[in-house]
Design a protein around this motif. Structure first.
Motif, PDB file in Angstrom:
ATOM      1  N   LYS A   9      41.682  49.559  40.670  1.00  0.00           N
ATOM      2  CA  LYS A   9      40.377  49.194  41.226  1.00  0.00           C
ATOM      3  C   LYS A   9      39.552  48.463  40.183  1.00  0.00           C
ATOM      4  O   LYS A   9      39.454  48.906  39.038  1.00  0.00           O
ATOM      5  N   LEU A  60      36.372  47.858  38.478  1.00  0.00           N
ATOM      6  CA  LEU A  60      35.120  48.578  38.320  1.00  0.00           C
ATOM      7  C   LEU A  60      33.948  47.635  38.104  1.00  0.00           C
ATOM      8  O   LEU A  60      32.817  47.932  38.511  1.00  0.00           O
ATOM      9  N   TYR A  61      34.238  46.504  37.442  1.00  0.00           N
ATOM     10  CA  TYR A  61      33.153  45.574  37.132  1.00  0.00           C
ATOM     11  C   TYR A  61      33.740  44.210  36.787  1.00  0.00           C
ATOM     12  O   TYR A  61      34.778  44.111  36.140  1.00  0.00           O
ATOM     13  N   ALA A  68      39.050  47.102  34.976  1.00  0.00           N
ATOM     14  CA  ALA A  68      39.693  47.760  36.119  1.00  0.00           C
ATOM     15  C   ALA A  68      40.307  49.080  35.663  1.00  0.00           C
ATOM     16  O   ALA A  68      40.688  49.238  34.499  1.00  0.00           O
ATOM     17  N   LYS A  69      40.413  50.017  36.614  1.00  0.00           N
ATOM     18  CA  LYS A  69      41.037  51.300  36.321  1.00  0.00           C
ATOM     19  C   LYS A  69      41.746  51.801  37.567  1.00  0.00           C
ATOM     20  O   LYS A  69      41.168  51.817  38.659  1.00  0.00           O
ATOM     21  N   ASN A 125      28.817  48.097  44.380  1.00  0.00           N
ATOM     22  CA  ASN A 125      29.455  49.325  43.910  1.00  0.00           C
ATOM     23  C   ASN A 125      29.939  49.216  42.468  1.00  0.00           C
ATOM     24  O   ASN A 125      30.797  49.979  42.039  1.00  0.00           O
ATOM     25  N   LEU A 184      34.969  54.391  29.472  1.00  0.00           N
ATOM     26  CA  LEU A 184      36.265  54.410  30.147  1.00  0.00           C
ATOM     27  C   LEU A 184      37.161  55.553  29.680  1.00  0.00           C
ATOM     28  O   LEU A 184      38.306  55.657  30.115  1.00  0.00           O
ATOM     29  N   ASP A 192      30.324  49.618  38.573  1.00  0.00           N
ATOM     30  CA  ASP A 192      30.065  50.732  37.665  1.00  0.00           C
ATOM     31  C   ASP A 192      28.788  50.440  36.881  1.00  0.00           C
ATOM     32  O   ASP A 192      28.727  49.489  36.104  1.00  0.00           O
ATOM     33  N   TYR A 216      36.254  43.294  45.355  1.00  0.00           N
ATOM     34  CA  TYR A 216      35.256  43.865  44.460  1.00  0.00           C
ATOM     35  C   TYR A 216      33.888  43.669  45.088  1.00  0.00           C
ATOM     36  O   TYR A 216      33.502  42.559  45.455  1.00  0.00           O
TER      37      TYR A 216
END
Length: 400
Positions: A83, A85-86, A79-80, A54, A382, A56, A50
């Motif tokens: 990945k 995301l934050y 995560a989504k 980058n 999301l 979100d 992570y």
């Protein structure tokens, strides 16, 4: 007071390089077995890669606002599709010591322990060591509530009285923590009135998962903490997760202190922090994501077993909300979501898995306020159905 950590790109390349060299050198069965272990370790590490640069930005702005406006104090991971995301940390681990949280901080999951306990139980069923039709009396012949099955315990349809309330009047030494076996003995000795008949109405109740924890110990001959480490935490790569019982530890070994709505009120652990299964699992947001990956990859349970856990089994005929085996369920048309919440001694938690869109949300907090009730904008970011959470029962559990 925000800390966001990441695995460096350099370390990721080292992991990838080591995995590639291992694949080229494997030939014997022993080497291939070793390769599987290395590949799994590589996968766990890469999955958590992570880069805060980058992150979100919408989720970051949402969390900043939740921290400032709703007093969220804790850790988050979103995560989504494989990945992250934050992820981030907000606030204090211990306000009195001015000790800040970090992404590796362990939180009491409270009732978000229940789906993990259910996974441990279902592994015993897959291994043929336990059957859904087994009753509590198969393991505790003197148990005064006959006819209660494993299936009913998993789905909160046992009708058992809640040991959390009952024990307040009968536990003799408040300075000594109960074990699961002690709680079982109290039920056997005092025979409190039950809420209802077995397989009657759904009634969320901590006794169900405390009893499951006791049965796991009977079946395996192991302490619940040892069994869960060997069969769930280790296979999932959860290196910062453990079962902590006050009956074992004079002081539960975590730096994160629970607070009840205000920094002036830290919550003291007591004798009811002894029984586990219904609570008592301590974890991190990253380890909870590793569990999510292990579930999806089939490293925890077979697909048919997992599917059975997600089937709504409460009696809420007209509601989208229900309960399966260890999971709360939210079933808007075509978009199944499983989740669990927790609230215990100053800790609150939320673990959400959107099965269709492959979204995972983990929020762990040590400030038991209402900040987790204000997540609608996060769900919108999301593109998830809004999971409203604002109904609690007397024991602090969501009863959507």
């Amino acid at each position: 007071m925000i800390e966001i950590k990441s695995i460096s790109i350099k370390n990721a390349l080292i992991i990838l390089g080591f995995g590639a060299m291992t694949m080229m050198s494997c030939s014997s069965p022993e080497a291939k077995e070793k390769q599987v272990k290395v590949d799994q370790g590589k996968k766990d590490s890469i999955a958590l890669l992570y880069d805060p640069a980058n992150a979100d930005k919408q989720i970051e702005a949402f969390m900043q606002n939740l921290h400032k406006k709703s007093a969220f104090n804790g850790n988050v991971l979103v995560a989504k599709k494989g990945k992250i995301l934050y992820e981030g940390s907000f606030g204090w681990a211990d306000y009195l010591l001015k000790d800040s949280l970090n992404i590796k901080s362990q939180f009491e999951l409270a009732s978000a322990s229940k789906p993990i306990t259910a996974i441990g139980v279902m592994k015993l069923i897959e291994d043929g060591k336990l059957k859904m039709e087994n009753t509590v009396n198969d393991f505790y012949p003197d148990f005064p509530f006959p006819g209660i099955t494993i299936k009913q315990l998993l789905s909160h349809r046992s009708g058992l009285p809640n040991y959390v309330y009952f024990s307040e009047d009968v536990w003799p030494d408040r300075k000594k923590a109960m074990t699961n076996q002690d709680a079982m003995n109290l039920l056997i000795e005092h025979k409190p009135n039950r809420y209802g008949a077995p397989d009657g109405r759904f009634h969320y109740n901590n006794s169900n998962y405390m009893v499951l924890g006791a049965i796991v110990e009977k079946v395996t001959g192991q302490d619940f903490a040892v069994y869960m480490k060997e069969k769930v935490f280790d296979p999932a790569g959860m290196k910062n997760t453990a079962v902590y019982s006050k009956a074992v530890y004079e002081k539960i070994p975590t730096k994160v202190i629970g607070h009840d709505r205000t920094w002036r009120r830290s919550v003291v652990q007591n004798y009811q922090d002894g029984p586990v299964g219904d609570k008592g699992i301590y974890s991190t947001v990253e380890d909870m994501y590793l569990l999510d990956l292990a579930i999806k990859d089939g490293r925890m349970l077979q697909k048919a077993t997992l599917d059975s856990m997600y089937i709504p089994r409460s009696d809420a005929k007209r509601s989208l909300f229900s309960y399966g085996y260890g999971w709360r369920t939210f079933s808007p048309p075509g978009n199944p979501i499983v989740y669990h919440t927790g609230w215990w001694h100053g800790f609150k938690s939320l673990y959400v898995r959107d099965l269709k869109n492959d979204v995972t949300i983990v929020l762990l907090t040590n400030m038991a306020n209402g900040s987790l009730n204000h997540l609608d904008d996060l769900y919108k970011i999301l593109e998830m159905p809004i999971l409203r959470q604002n109904a609690y029962n007397a024991s602090g559990e969501l009863v959507n």
